[in-house]
Design a protein around this motif. Structure first.
Motif, PDB file in Angstrom:
ATOM      1  N   GLY A  88     -28.645  29.730  -8.504  1.00 28.41           N
ATOM      2  CA  GLY A  88     -29.427  29.148  -9.993  1.00 28.41           C
ATOM      3  C   GLY A  88     -29.197  27.639  -9.611  1.00 28.41           C
ATOM      4  O   GLY A  88     -30.085  27.156 -10.714  1.00 28.41           O
TER       5      GLY A  88
ATOM      6  N   ASP B 248     -29.125   5.716  -5.309  1.00 28.95           N
ATOM      7  CA  ASP B 248     -30.900   5.918  -4.570  1.00 28.95           C
ATOM      8  C   ASP B 248     -32.250   5.240  -5.237  1.00 28.95           C
ATOM      9  O   ASP B 248     -32.719   4.406  -4.172  1.00 28.95           O
ATOM     10  CB  ASP B 248     -31.092   7.233  -3.495  1.00 28.95           C
ATOM     11  CG  ASP B 248     -30.818   8.339  -4.782  1.00 28.95           C
ATOM     12  OD1 ASP B 248     -30.551   7.847  -6.308  1.00 28.95           O
ATOM     13  OD2 ASP B 248     -30.694   9.470  -3.847  1.00 28.95           O
TER      14      ASP B 248
ATOM     15  N   HIS C  18     -27.375  24.514  -7.610  1.00 28.50           N
ATOM     16  CA  HIS C  18     -27.274  23.553  -6.068  1.00 28.50           C
ATOM     17  C   HIS C  18     -25.872  23.082  -5.909  1.00 28.50           C
ATOM     18  O   HIS C  18     -25.641  21.805  -6.709  1.00 28.50           O
ATOM     19  CB  HIS C  18     -28.586  22.783  -5.772  1.00 28.50           C
ATOM     20  CG  HIS C  18     -29.860  23.017  -6.429  1.00 28.50           C
ATOM     21  ND1 HIS C  18     -30.716  24.262  -4.893  1.00 28.50           N
ATOM     22  CD2 HIS C  18     -30.614  24.192  -7.124  1.00 28.50           C
ATOM     23  CE1 HIS C  18     -31.488  24.390  -5.229  1.00 28.50           C
ATOM     24  NE2 HIS C  18     -31.817  24.726  -6.478  1.00 28.50           N
TER      25      HIS C  18
ATOM     26  N   ASP D 205     -33.623  24.298   6.769  1.00 28.02           N
ATOM     27  CA  ASP D 205     -34.157  23.940   4.527  1.00 28.02           C
ATOM     28  C   ASP D 205     -33.116  23.117   3.945  1.00 28.02           C
ATOM     29  O   ASP D 205     -33.868  21.640   3.127  1.00 28.02           O
ATOM     30  CB  ASP D 205     -34.614  25.103   3.931  1.00 28.02           C
ATOM     31  CG  ASP D 205     -36.277  26.282   4.286  1.00 28.02           C
ATOM     32  OD1 ASP D 205     -36.980  24.640   5.187  1.00 28.02           O
ATOM     33  OD2 ASP D 205     -36.460  26.816   4.964  1.00 28.02           O
TER      34      ASP D 205
ATOM     35  N   LYS E 292     -22.143  16.857  -5.304  1.00 29.49           N
ATOM     36  CA  LYS E 292     -23.159  17.097  -6.615  1.00 29.49           C
ATOM     37  C   LYS E 292     -23.211  18.156  -6.923  1.00 29.49           C
ATOM     38  O   LYS E 292     -23.786  18.780  -5.850  1.00 29.49           O
ATOM     39  CB  LYS E 292     -24.095  16.139  -5.942  1.00 29.49           C
ATOM     40  CG  LYS E 292     -25.469  15.734  -7.451  1.00 29.49           C
ATOM     41  CD  LYS E 292     -25.961  14.204  -6.876  1.00 29.49           C
ATOM     42  CE  LYS E 292     -27.390  15.723  -6.426  1.00 29.49           C
ATOM     43  NZ  LYS E 292     -28.469  14.069  -6.272  1.00 29.49           N
TER      44      LYS E 292
ATOM     45  N   THR F 213     -27.264  22.037 -11.789  1.00 27.74           N
ATOM     46  CA  THR F 213     -28.038  23.337 -12.661  1.00 27.74           C
ATOM     47  C   THR F 213     -29.719  22.392 -13.061  1.00 27.74           C
ATOM     48  O   THR F 213     -29.891  21.184 -12.957  1.00 27.74           O
ATOM     49  CB  THR F 213     -27.503  23.439 -14.038  1.00 27.74           C
ATOM     50  OG1 THR F 213     -27.630  22.737 -14.837  1.00 27.74           O
ATOM     51  CG2 THR F 213     -25.580  23.544 -13.713  1.00 27.74           C
ATOM     52  N   GLU F 214     -30.052  23.423 -14.165  1.00 26.22           N
ATOM     53  CA  GLU F 214     -31.670  22.716 -14.430  1.00 26.22           C
ATOM     54  C   GLU F 214     -31.427  21.372 -15.344  1.00 26.22           C
ATOM     55  O   GLU F 214     -32.775  20.859 -15.551  1.00 26.22           O
ATOM     56  CB  GLU F 214     -32.002  24.271 -15.475  1.00 26.22           C
ATOM     57  CG  GLU F 214     -33.946  23.816 -15.472  1.00 26.22           C
ATOM     58  CD  GLU F 214     -33.523  25.523 -16.327  1.00 26.22           C
ATOM     59  OE1 GLU F 214     -35.008  25.098 -16.916  1.00 26.22           O
ATOM     60  OE2 GLU F 214     -33.354  26.460 -16.196  1.00 26.22           O
ATOM     61  N   TRP F 215     -30.565  20.898 -16.148  1.00 24.32           N
ATOM     62  CA  TRP F 215     -30.911  20.128 -16.786  1.00 24.32           C
ATOM     63  C   TRP F 215     -29.460  19.649 -16.637  1.00 24.32           C
ATOM     64  O   TRP F 215     -28.854  18.571 -17.285  1.00 24.32           O
ATOM     65  CB  TRP F 215     -30.760  21.038 -18.168  1.00 24.32           C
ATOM     66  CG  TRP F 215     -29.653  21.679 -18.656  1.00 24.32           C
ATOM     67  CD1 TRP F 215     -30.126  23.232 -19.236  1.00 24.32           C
ATOM     68  CD2 TRP F 215     -28.934  21.576 -19.542  1.00 24.32           C
ATOM     69  NE1 TRP F 215     -29.174  23.762 -19.332  1.00 24.32           N
ATOM     70  CE2 TRP F 215     -28.843  23.208 -20.107  1.00 24.32           C
ATOM     71  CE3 TRP F 215     -28.094  20.819 -20.017  1.00 24.32           C
ATOM     72  CZ2 TRP F 215     -26.951  23.417 -20.572  1.00 24.32           C
ATOM     73  CZ3 TRP F 215     -26.905  21.150 -21.221  1.00 24.32           C
ATOM     74  CH2 TRP F 215     -26.635  22.185 -20.960  1.00 24.32           C
TER      75      TRP F 215
ATOM     76  N   ASP G 256     -30.480  15.949 -18.698  1.00 24.91           N
ATOM     77  CA  ASP G 256     -31.516  16.064 -19.559  1.00 24.91           C
ATOM     78  C   ASP G 256     -32.091  17.283 -19.954  1.00 24.91           C
ATOM     79  O   ASP G 256     -32.319  18.417 -19.112  1.00 24.91           O
ATOM     80  CB  ASP G 256     -32.921  15.211 -18.592  1.00 24.91           C
ATOM     81  CG  ASP G 256     -33.953  15.371 -19.118  1.00 24.91           C
ATOM     82  OD1 ASP G 256     -34.402  15.846 -19.387  1.00 24.91           O
ATOM     83  OD2 ASP G 256     -34.512  14.331 -17.985  1.00 24.91           O
TER      84      ASP G 256
END
Lengths: 394, 133
Positions: free
Chosen positions: A171, A132, A173, A114, A204, A207-209, A266
């Protein structure tokens, strides 16, 4: 946006072949085929006729006369997913770029786990924070990437292998990407060279933002570069005297490196981006070495997102630097713009820029008329640039 | 007076949105483990893979409510995010099915598939793996 075509019926004939084709048949009957596309239609006008404003390695650009080619493009992508671990992607683009980029992506993707994937074939290298999807205007806030950073890389697509491993981390990546293969180096002034034994990587953290990234790439460069066309003659011919041009080539061998760090934010309605990059050479520092950076900030008011950015590149003016020979030169740009998500799958963008090439040809300017190939040119003073585009996906 | 009317109007609008979002549940096969909101957001924004995702059509109000609730993003942001992933082949976007009945059927048939529907549409064929209350 995504058209799923039942390929099953088409290939079920294959599945009917009972013997060895059974596995292949079951693979093909489950193919999920999708055809998608993106494009940008735009026009650009500047405040000067003394040099044309170009993006990247374009063969022509804008002056006081409007130019449509600067930002306009059209891409189509076909993806065939055979199962959870095997997919094929081919993308063709009618590009701004005169020489390359016709097929930016063509690869087989394997996902043995995965979090782990391999791409074999042609891929875009993750040289920048947004490498990309650089050609997909709809995917980005800005109208065009800051040229002080994004025009510095001379590496084109990689023909080789890329792996990517993503590690979930409380939580967030962490993604490690590495690649190796061959590419070409394309510069406006010298044309094309081989980029053999190209390799690089990216680390890289998402996080969420927030996204933070660092990347590095290196290529062994060699090739005959065109220094200039030397006039010979006039040679007497039956049709009268003719001046011939003989290309003067020069063999170049070098180790070319590119590195960069970047941050993307973001959060709620706040958009912020910043990157710093460095390009350097083992044998030709005065020609190649340069740094570039930009900061961008924007705010989303519903469907309307205004933004401002500042970008700057500094050329290394070392011993072997010549204004006539450098790959790029000093330049800074202040830009204000707005993205308006006016339609379901299309946006409208406006951007006004003040570009200061600091008395050099910078990175964005070429000769208005250059019959023997595109040559960087120095505009008379700072240049104001106005652009409007419509980006769409389908 | 006008200002009060405006505030009431805005709060009603907010309440209406909240009420709608509160009706969305994420469903899986009977064998599926529960997921957190963050896991569902990562999957539906392409940050993680490993599940087959089912989406609802853009015209269905539940779609905007779902993305707003799990990620805080509106549909144009979601679309821009996916355009980054699709055109680089990084992830396969969720498969769009016409309505909640079709979503339920797809989810019930495959333990690797998840989707989202209105709470009122839940029945014995599927399991609620995240309640977006």
């Amino acid at each position: 946006m995504r058209k799923v075509i039942a390929v099953g019926a088409l290939v079920s004939a294959l599945a009917q072949v009972p013997t060895h084709a059974a596995d292949l048949g079951s693979l093909l009957t489950n193919v999920d085929f999708s055809l998608t596309g993106y494009g940008t239609a735009g026009t650009v006008v500047t405040s000067t006729d003394s040099a044309v404003f170009i993006r990247g390695n374009e063969a022509s650009g804008a002056t006081k006369s409007f130019a449509e080619n600067v930002d306009s493009n059209l891409g189509v992508q076909a993806t065939a997913r055979f199962n959870s671990w095997l997919a094929m992607t081919v993308q063709a683009e009618d590009s701004r770029d005169a020489l390359t980029g016709v097929v930016p992506w063509a690869y087989v993707k394997l996902d043995p786990l995965d979090n782990l994937s391999f791409k074999l074939g042609r891929v875009e290298m993750p040289i920048f924070a947004i490498s990309d999807s650089l050609d997909v205007g709809y995917a980005n806030v800005w109208l065009r990437p800051p040229q002080e950073v994004y025009a510095l890389s001379n590496l084109k697509e990689l023909n080789g292998v890329e792996f990517s491993y993503s590690l979930p981390l409380a939580g967030t990546h962490l993604t490690l990407t590495g690649y190796a293969g061959d590419t070409v180096i394309w510069t406006q002034r010298y044309g094309q060279m081989n980029g053999n034994d190209t390799r690089g990587g990216e680390l890289k953290w998402d996080t969420e933002w927030v996204t933070l990234r660092a990347g590095w790439a290196q290529a062994h460069v060699d090739g005959n570069i065109l220094i200039e066309n030397i006039p010979v003659g006039p040679i007497p011919t039956p049709l009268g005297p003719v001046t011939a041009y003989v290309p003067y080539n020069y063999y170049v061998e070098d180790v070319y490196s590119f590195e960069g760090v970047g941050a993307l934010v973001d959060h709620d309605n706040i958009i912020a981006q910043a990157e710093w990059v460095k390009r350097y050479s083992r044998n030709y520092p005065g020609t190649v070495n340069a740094t570039g950076w930009y900061v961008l900030a924007g705010y989303r008011f519903g469907a309307v997102a205004p933004y401002v950015s500042y970008a700057r590149t500094d050329k290394y003016h070392g011993a072997d630097y010549t204004a006539a020979g450098t790959l790029s030169d000093d330049q800074s740009t202040t830009a204000v713009g707005v993205r308006w998500d006016a339609f379901k799958s299309a946006d409208i963008k406006l951007q006004a820029e003040h570009v200061n090439p600091q008395g050099s040809s910078g990175v964005s300017f070429a000769e208005v008329s250059s019959p023997l190939g595109l040559t960087p040119a120095t505009p008379s003073g700072s240049v104001n640039v106005f652009s409007v585009t419509v980006d769409f996906i389908f | 007076m006008k200002r009060i009317a405006f505030i009431i109007m805005v709060s009603q609008l907010l309440l209406a949105t909240a009420a709608r979002a509160g009706d969305v549940v994420v469903i899986g096969n009977a064998a599926s483990p529960p997921l957190t909101k963050e896991q569902v957001a990562d999957l539906y924004l392409g940050k993680s893979q490993g599940m087959k995702l089912i989406d609802q059509p853009a015209a269905a109000p539940i779609k905007a409510a779902f993305y707003q609730e799990v990620s805080g993003h509106d549909l144009s942001q979601v679309k821009a995010t996916w355009s980054r992933l699709i055109f680089t082949g990084k992830a396969t976007p969720p498969k769009e099915l016409p309505d909640s009945a079709a979503v339920k059927k797809a989810v019930a048939a495959d333990p690797k598939t998840i989707g989202y529907i209105e709470r009122s549409a839940v029945d014995g064929s599927v399991k609620v793996i995240l309640d977006l209350k």
